[in-house]
Write an enzyme that holds these catalytic residues in place. Sequence first.
Site, PDB file in Angstrom:
ATOM      1  N   THR A  27      23.009 -26.598  -3.964  1.00 55.48           N
ATOM      2  CA  THR A  27      23.861 -27.265  -3.093  1.00 55.48           C
ATOM      3  C   THR A  27      23.200 -28.676  -2.625  1.00 55.48           C
ATOM      4  O   THR A  27      21.884 -28.689  -2.579  1.00 55.48           O
ATOM      5  CB  THR A  27      23.520 -26.373  -1.833  1.00 55.48           C
ATOM      6  OG1 THR A  27      24.147 -25.054  -2.225  1.00 55.48           O
ATOM      7  CG2 THR A  27      24.353 -27.070  -0.883  1.00 55.48           C
ATOM      8  N   TRP A  53       3.661 -11.899 -29.072  1.00 56.29           N
ATOM      9  CA  TRP A  53       3.101 -10.816 -30.181  1.00 56.29           C
ATOM     10  C   TRP A  53       3.749 -10.943 -31.540  1.00 56.29           C
ATOM     11  O   TRP A  53       5.250 -11.448 -31.531  1.00 56.29           O
ATOM     12  CB  TRP A  53       3.271  -9.454 -29.772  1.00 56.29           C
ATOM     13  CG  TRP A  53       2.382  -9.235 -28.287  1.00 56.29           C
ATOM     14  CD1 TRP A  53       1.689 -10.402 -27.941  1.00 56.29           C
ATOM     15  CD2 TRP A  53       2.429  -8.024 -27.558  1.00 56.29           C
ATOM     16  NE1 TRP A  53       0.986  -9.694 -26.449  1.00 56.29           N
ATOM     17  CE2 TRP A  53       1.550  -8.385 -26.481  1.00 56.29           C
ATOM     18  CE3 TRP A  53       3.064  -6.839 -27.881  1.00 56.29           C
ATOM     19  CZ2 TRP A  53       1.365  -7.318 -25.450  1.00 56.29           C
ATOM     20  CZ3 TRP A  53       2.671  -5.810 -26.693  1.00 56.29           C
ATOM     21  CH2 TRP A  53       2.092  -6.165 -25.504  1.00 56.29           C
ATOM     22  N   TYR A  65       0.351   4.907 -30.014  1.00 58.10           N
ATOM     23  CA  TYR A  65       1.197   4.721 -31.058  1.00 58.10           C
ATOM     24  C   TYR A  65       0.665   5.023 -32.389  1.00 58.10           C
ATOM     25  O   TYR A  65      -0.614   4.963 -32.256  1.00 58.10           O
ATOM     26  CB  TYR A  65       1.850   3.146 -31.067  1.00 58.10           C
ATOM     27  CG  TYR A  65       0.870   2.251 -31.289  1.00 58.10           C
ATOM     28  CD1 TYR A  65       0.272   1.478 -32.286  1.00 58.10           C
ATOM     29  CD2 TYR A  65       0.159   1.602 -30.079  1.00 58.10           C
ATOM     30  CE1 TYR A  65      -0.488   0.475 -32.565  1.00 58.10           C
ATOM     31  CE2 TYR A  65      -0.902   0.748 -30.175  1.00 58.10           C
ATOM     32  CZ  TYR A  65      -1.264   0.129 -31.508  1.00 58.10           C
ATOM     33  OH  TYR A  65      -2.099  -0.978 -31.696  1.00 58.10           O
ATOM     34  N   HIS A  69      -7.866  -3.986 -26.674  1.00 59.02           N
ATOM     35  CA  HIS A  69      -7.296  -3.052 -27.190  1.00 59.02           C
ATOM     36  C   HIS A  69      -7.385  -2.201 -28.667  1.00 59.02           C
ATOM     37  O   HIS A  69      -8.057  -2.743 -29.566  1.00 59.02           O
ATOM     38  CB  HIS A  69      -5.673  -3.535 -27.329  1.00 59.02           C
ATOM     39  CG  HIS A  69      -4.661  -2.529 -28.127  1.00 59.02           C
ATOM     40  ND1 HIS A  69      -4.191  -1.511 -27.340  1.00 59.02           N
ATOM     41  CD2 HIS A  69      -4.154  -2.542 -29.354  1.00 59.02           C
ATOM     42  CE1 HIS A  69      -3.503  -0.978 -27.951  1.00 59.02           C
ATOM     43  NE2 HIS A  69      -3.271  -1.327 -29.419  1.00 59.02           N
ATOM     44  N   TYR A 117      28.575 -27.829  -3.898  1.00 55.69           N
ATOM     45  CA  TYR A 117      27.977 -26.873  -4.690  1.00 55.69           C
ATOM     46  C   TYR A 117      28.115 -27.573  -6.193  1.00 55.69           C
ATOM     47  O   TYR A 117      29.099 -28.156  -6.617  1.00 55.69           O
ATOM     48  CB  TYR A 117      28.636 -25.624  -4.779  1.00 55.69           C
ATOM     49  CG  TYR A 117      28.361 -24.661  -5.663  1.00 55.69           C
ATOM     50  CD1 TYR A 117      26.932 -23.897  -5.650  1.00 55.69           C
ATOM     51  CD2 TYR A 117      28.848 -24.492  -6.851  1.00 55.69           C
ATOM     52  CE1 TYR A 117      26.689 -22.786  -6.429  1.00 55.69           C
ATOM     53  CE2 TYR A 117      28.618 -23.452  -7.753  1.00 55.69           C
ATOM     54  CZ  TYR A 117      27.573 -22.777  -7.570  1.00 55.69           C
ATOM     55  OH  TYR A 117      26.958 -21.730  -8.536  1.00 55.69           O
ATOM     56  N   VAL A 139       2.829 -17.200 -34.136  1.00 52.77           N
ATOM     57  CA  VAL A 139       3.578 -17.979 -33.309  1.00 52.77           C
ATOM     58  C   VAL A 139       3.649 -19.578 -33.737  1.00 52.77           C
ATOM     59  O   VAL A 139       4.641 -20.023 -33.809  1.00 52.77           O
ATOM     60  CB  VAL A 139       3.222 -17.966 -31.677  1.00 52.77           C
ATOM     61  CG1 VAL A 139       4.254 -18.769 -30.897  1.00 52.77           C
ATOM     62  CG2 VAL A 139       3.352 -16.619 -31.177  1.00 52.77           C
ATOM     63  N   GLU A 151      23.154 -22.198   7.216  1.00 53.97           N
ATOM     64  CA  GLU A 151      21.764 -22.160   6.846  1.00 53.97           C
ATOM     65  C   GLU A 151      21.057 -23.429   7.698  1.00 53.97           C
ATOM     66  O   GLU A 151      21.289 -24.195   7.919  1.00 53.97           O
ATOM     67  CB  GLU A 151      21.469 -22.478   5.411  1.00 53.97           C
ATOM     68  CG  GLU A 151      22.071 -21.467   4.468  1.00 53.97           C
ATOM     69  CD  GLU A 151      21.680 -21.789   2.816  1.00 53.97           C
ATOM     70  OE1 GLU A 151      21.035 -23.167   2.772  1.00 53.97           O
ATOM     71  OE2 GLU A 151      22.324 -21.261   2.260  1.00 53.97           O
ATOM     72  N   LEU A 152      19.845 -22.791   8.455  1.00 54.27           N
ATOM     73  CA  LEU A 152      19.264 -23.631   9.200  1.00 54.27           C
ATOM     74  C   LEU A 152      17.869 -23.968   8.608  1.00 54.27           C
ATOM     75  O   LEU A 152      16.879 -23.089   8.544  1.00 54.27           O
ATOM     76  CB  LEU A 152      19.092 -22.784  10.840  1.00 54.27           C
ATOM     77  CG  LEU A 152      20.356 -22.344  11.274  1.00 54.27           C
ATOM     78  CD1 LEU A 152      20.092 -21.586  12.602  1.00 54.27           C
ATOM     79  CD2 LEU A 152      21.281 -23.370  11.651  1.00 54.27           C
ATOM     80  N   SER A 170      -5.278 -12.875 -33.097  1.00 53.69           N
ATOM     81  CA  SER A 170      -4.623 -11.551 -32.908  1.00 53.69           C
ATOM     82  C   SER A 170      -3.922 -11.215 -34.006  1.00 53.69           C
ATOM     83  O   SER A 170      -3.325 -10.264 -34.300  1.00 53.69           O
ATOM     84  CB  SER A 170      -4.145 -11.502 -31.781  1.00 53.69           C
ATOM     85  OG  SER A 170      -3.152 -12.246 -31.254  1.00 53.69           O
ATOM     86  N   ASP A 204      21.935 -23.519 -10.404  1.00 53.08           N
ATOM     87  CA  ASP A 204      23.011 -23.922  -9.573  1.00 53.08           C
ATOM     88  C   ASP A 204      22.284 -24.210  -8.238  1.00 53.08           C
ATOM     89  O   ASP A 204      21.527 -23.718  -7.636  1.00 53.08           O
ATOM     90  CB  ASP A 204      24.088 -22.494  -9.276  1.00 53.08           C
ATOM     91  CG  ASP A 204      23.413 -21.433  -8.683  1.00 53.08           C
ATOM     92  OD1 ASP A 204      22.260 -21.314  -8.805  1.00 53.08           O
ATOM     93  OD2 ASP A 204      24.366 -20.847  -7.983  1.00 53.08           O
TER      94      ASP A 204
END
Length: 848
Positions: free
Chosen positions: A577, A381, A277, A223, A562, A20, A676-677, A50, A575
């Site tokens: 409000t 991986w 595997y 592993h 919105y 990586v 909505e409260l 690894s 997205d």
Amino acid sequence: MSKPELPSQAETVVIGAGAVGCSVAYHLTELGAEDVVVIDQGPLPVTGGSSVHAPGIMFQTSPSKLQTKAAHYTSRLLSDAGVYDEVGGIELARSEERMDFLERRVEWAQSYGLPDPQLLSPEEVTEHLPLVNEEEILGGYYSPTDGRVDGIAALQWYIANSGADFYGNTEVTDLDVAGDRIGAVETDRGTIDCERCVMATNNWGHQTAEMADLDLPIAPVEHQYVVTEPMDELADAGSNVGDNTDGLLVPGNRDVQEYMSEGPHRPVGRDQDNSLYFRTHGSSLGLGSYNHETLSVDPDAMGKNDDRQASVRGFTREHWEKPTHPDREKSAKQAFDELLPATEGVEYEMTENGIFVFTPDGMPAVGPTEVGGLWSALAIWWTHSGGYGRIVAEWMENGVPRLPSGPVDTGGVHVRRFEPHAGEKDYFVDKGAKRYQQVYSIVEPRWQPEEHRGLRTSPFYHQQTELGAEFYQSGGWESAQWYDSNADLVDEYEGEIPEQDGWRGINRSPIEGAEHLHTREAVSMFDMTSFSSIVVEGSGAGEYLQRMCSNDVEMETGRVRYSLLLNEGGGILADVTVVRLDDEKYLVTTGGGNSPGIHGGWLEEHAPETVSVTVEEGAKSTIGLWGPKSRLLLQRVTDADVSNDGFPYFTAKRIYVGEVPVIALRVSYVGELGWELWAPTEYGQRLWETLWEAGQDLDVRPMGGGALESMRLEKGYRLWGTDIDTDSNPYEAGLSFAVDLDTDFVGKAALEAARDAGIDDEITPITLDDSEDIPLSGRPVLVDGESEGYVQAADFGYSVGKPIAYTYLPTEYTDAGTDVQVKCEGDLYDATVRDEPLFDPGREKIVR
């Protein structure tokens, strides 16, 4: 290969020179980044992590589009580099259940663009893999571009072709953080001042993050893998074992790297029914096993790569020869001897327990952390390393996570998605152990864990429990999916709620449909406590939000709008409000789960000094009060005027519900009249009781998440992380109404460029023509037999009487009436493109 003198300064420091870290550095410099330094505690290129003990097998297909895309990019990159053996991959079925699962693999591959996925008969499997006992299998799934990467060769290629400078034998001892920003990386060879730092230490990821006072849930586990002695059945392949690592400094047992550098000449294989595997290593056979109890490693006790390889532990024969996996009846050895009879009695030339890592949800942890300039590229991986290296590099350099094929969705992998409790070591080690156990398990739709439940509950929890709530967990919150107390409604709506059989019906209840239909006719209460509120206030708060929001949020106090939050590439980061509470105070509401960390973090990071951003995760207890009788119920418990004239749609008021102070928003996520409260958490129980008692004669009912999903799809309301994400822009997502190009906002230039270039794909609803089956997400949508999209989200539309699916299709196919097909569970369903919304297009039920 490693430079002798460590620099005292660098623009970017990458910690970790494994798969990586090398990929990130390579892609950063390919994109034009200069002054990039990579350091690792071990020698180069065989660092001891690894990346060099892994067998390098790459199976690309995943139910996750991002994982599949990242894997395919990796395979193409490393194939072009000449360090990838494209021998193909075959996943075997030893049960009917697994054969059904392999059909799903084919459908995911078709949806996400993998070339030529195939189902094979037992005879076709053994043509590719002659050592497999044909009598033990029912068939297989073949992906021709699967294969194996030569780990050491790939690291050498990255180092040779990168513009970065690499330094081995350099241990990081601390990360200097000042003012919530990375300033330097301290090592045993000196300090490197830097502007940016990337943590790519995988097995050591938790330890590295702790140096910056971050609790990242990165759990190492062991592993098992063995390589047989040379076998007569593979003699024609020959072997170079003994010569593969000549001239390289190798920590620990050189045999591990010798055998891992030996390439396969036959397809790589999987026996997932037994968590196994396998691959060839020249004339030997490599056998890998998840078929044992999880062997967790203390993340703070990983050790160092000096005279040994810290990521390789001693082989434990009992876990190979005895059945210790809680879900498997046979041991690894027994299952291999049955599947590959030639291995019975064969000696092992090399054995190891190699270490790699899992997060609590099994996905990578990538992106910017809450420490400025500090990036994560962890829990990745070999299979996905090239793709995520490119994604992180693009994100760092251009502000947009993307692959060459386009922007990608990052909500499911963002390092800031984890809930506040996830960093507790016992918790994430245990969750990582569960993910290890499930690696090859067939996980049911809507599967729910049994462990670590009840961590986060709303003030309504005991009332919900008394009402028979079926709780699902999301972000640690217990959220009701349906309520057994509503079972009587199923009889009332008999004939309107079709049964869902087989795989698609697992963990569903007809009560979800009944709650949907009841809400359309009466009134329901929905627990929204897991949703998040973000308070933005201070001098210039309005101007700041105007810059962050795609819509015009310059509005009067008490108005609601919105909007979207976009990244620099115009992708949808959230997205939201937006509510204006006062001259310099706003409330921004967003979803639960990963939203507080990702969306709240985005607003926090960009706020000027004069603006305060407070993410109120769990600070509000919220009820969605929805349905045609919601106004009558609310008016009974408040002195405020809640008439349509006195409380119009998309406005907000501070009111009292009984004795409870509430911020009431006239909004609805289900396409019905409602509010909505939002109340402080300590008032939550009284809020529920007040509404519940006042609404009994109105037949008020609790409503769960299952009904919410089907209702929002009927209305075409988007769900971030499902229908929309950073891989789509507002025009593709059908949200152009949430964009005001007369204002200036983050992502505007990219959005204008995308608009001018033309939109190639657009989201659209489809309904099945002659079936009541619910399509499942990730399944291909076909036009004239060719896959043109896939199901983003689907459910039964109980008010419209048809199964609904949302998909992105090329714009030439988005006209209403276009014939398409959906492939799901091996069946083809005729379907038709529709205009949206499917329910109440004139909004008569909401605005009244």
